[in-house]
Scaffold this motif. Sequence first.
Motif, short mmCIF file in Angstrom:
data_model
loop_
_atom_site.label_atom_id
_atom_site.label_comp_id
_atom_site.label_asym_id
_atom_site.label_seq_id
_atom_site.Cartn_x
_atom_site.Cartn_y
_atom_site.Cartn_z
N SER A 110 18.83 48.40 -61.46
CA SER A 110 19.81 47.41 -61.90
C SER A 110 20.72 48.03 -62.95
O SER A 110 20.32 49.00 -63.62
N LEU A 111 21.92 47.50 -63.05
CA LEU A 111 22.86 48.02 -64.04
C LEU A 111 22.50 47.47 -65.41
O LEU A 111 22.14 46.30 -65.55
N GLU A 158 27.47 48.01 -66.51
CA GLU A 158 28.47 47.07 -65.98
C GLU A 158 29.84 47.36 -66.55
O GLU A 158 30.84 47.42 -65.82
N ARG A 159 29.87 47.55 -67.86
CA ARG A 159 31.16 47.82 -68.51
C ARG A 159 31.77 49.13 -68.01
O ARG A 159 32.95 49.20 -67.69
N ASP A 184 30.02 43.01 -53.50
CA ASP A 184 30.34 42.02 -54.52
C ASP A 184 31.85 41.88 -54.65
O ASP A 184 32.54 42.73 -55.20
N THR A 233 28.27 50.46 -57.73
CA THR A 233 28.85 49.29 -57.08
C THR A 233 27.81 48.58 -56.23
O THR A 233 27.71 47.35 -56.25
N PRO A 259 23.92 46.44 -69.26
CA PRO A 259 25.22 45.91 -69.71
C PRO A 259 26.24 47.04 -69.89
O PRO A 259 27.40 46.92 -69.48
N MET A 296 31.15 50.69 -65.17
CA MET A 296 31.57 50.57 -63.78
C MET A 296 32.92 49.89 -63.69
O MET A 296 33.80 50.32 -62.94
N GLN A 297 33.10 48.84 -64.45
CA GLN A 297 34.38 48.13 -64.38
C GLN A 297 35.52 48.98 -64.91
O GLN A 297 36.63 48.98 -64.36
N ALA A 306 21.08 43.62 -56.99
CA ALA A 306 20.16 43.91 -58.11
C ALA A 306 18.75 44.13 -57.60
O ALA A 306 18.31 43.50 -56.64
N ALA A 313 25.21 46.93 -58.47
CA ALA A 313 25.74 45.70 -59.06
C ALA A 313 25.66 44.53 -58.07
O ALA A 313 25.38 43.40 -58.45
N LEU A 341 33.52 42.13 -58.23
CA LEU A 341 33.75 43.42 -58.86
C LEU A 341 34.76 44.26 -58.08
O LEU A 341 35.47 45.08 -58.66
#
Lengths: 155, 155
Positions: free
Chosen positions: A104-105, A110-111, B11, A52, A107, A113-114, A58, A55, B14
Motif C-alpha cells: 500500500s502507498l 501518495e503525495r 483509479d 499507480t 501518505p 505519486m501525484q 490497496a 494506489a 488519480l
Amino acid sequence: MRPAAGSPRLDRGLLSGHVGPRVRLLRNLLMSRVTAALAPFGLSHGALSAMTLIAANAHCSQMQIARDLGMEKSAVTTIVDELVRRRLVARSRSAEDRRRNALSLTPKGERTMQAMHAAATAEEGPMERALDPGEFDQFLSLLDRAYEALAAARL
Amino acid sequence: MRPAAGSPRLDRGLLSGHVGPRVRLLRNLLMSRVTAALAPFGLSHGALSAMTLIAANAHCSQMQIARDLGMEKSAVTTIVDELVRRRLVARSRSAEDRRRNALSLTPKGERTMQAMHAAATAEEGPMERALDPGEFDQFLSLLDRAYEALAAARL
DNA sequence: TATTGTTATACTCTATAACTATA
DNA sequence: TATAGTTATAGAGTATAACAATA
C-alpha cells in the motif's frame, strides 16, 4: 531547402488497422519527454506504474503488479524494494496467504505519486490542444478499454 | 478464494484526464506480448519502428529517424547498422547534403517489415474484439493525431 | 507439487562523450 | 561554427535461474 522538418508522415498502407505500431511511436515520443520530467524524482516509469496500481488496488501482491504490467516478479521486487526504502510504499505479509506481500502507498507515497503524475502529464499539452474536449475524453476512454481488454486476455 | 485475478482496477481519481499513465500501462502489456511475437525475427521494437518510418519517408536521414522516435542519433546508428548488415535497409550518402545518409527499405526489408507487423499485431485481437469497428477506427485515428501533435511540438 | 517472493547474474536497449566529415 | 554520422563506453531496466518459505 529540405522538406522543413515537420511531423513525420505515417504510411497508412503499411500501418492500416493496427494499434501496436502507433502505440510504440506515441510511447517513444512521450517517454523521451516524460523521462526528463521525472528525473528530479529519481524513480523510473516502472515505479510510477507500480505506484499507480498499488494506489488503485490497496493490499495487492507483487505478482498482481507483475501480471498487470507484464513484468517479471523479480523486476517488481527491484522496484518495490526501492519504493519501500524511500518510504513511499508499505510492504507487509498478507494475513490470508503468508506467501504474499500486501502493498500500500504511504501518505508520502501518495503525495509523491501525484507530483510525479503532474510532472509527467505536463508534457501532454500538445496532445490536449490537438483534440477537442469530447475527442480527448473518448481517447482516454478508449485507452482504458483497450488496456482492460488486453489485461483480461491473459491465458 | 482470492479475487479471481481479473483485470486490474484503474483509479480514475488519480489518473483522470491524463494520457501518459494509460499509454504506459497499455504499452507495457502490449510490449510483453509483442516481444515474444517478434523474437523469431531477431530485431528489436526500435528496429521495427525505424523500418516503419523509413518505409513512410524514403531517403530520410538518420537524424530524422532519431527526432521522430525521440532517440539519440547514436542509437539510430546501432539500429541502422544491423538493418543494413541484414540487407533490410539500403544506406547511401545523400547527393544534396553529403553529411547525411539516405535510407530506404530493400524489397527484403519491405517483406520483413510486413511480416513483423503481422506477427506483432496478431497480439491485438483482444483490443479489436473489445471495441466495435467504428470505435476501433476512431481509436487508430486518435492515436495518430496525438502522435502527430507531439511530434510537431518539438522545440 | 505449485505459488510467492528474494537473490545473483546477464542481457538488451539506449544514452553520453569524443571524434571525423561535411556544410 | 553548426550539423550528420560513427565509435567506444557506461548505464538503466528488465529477464533468467536457483533458492526459501508457504500453501
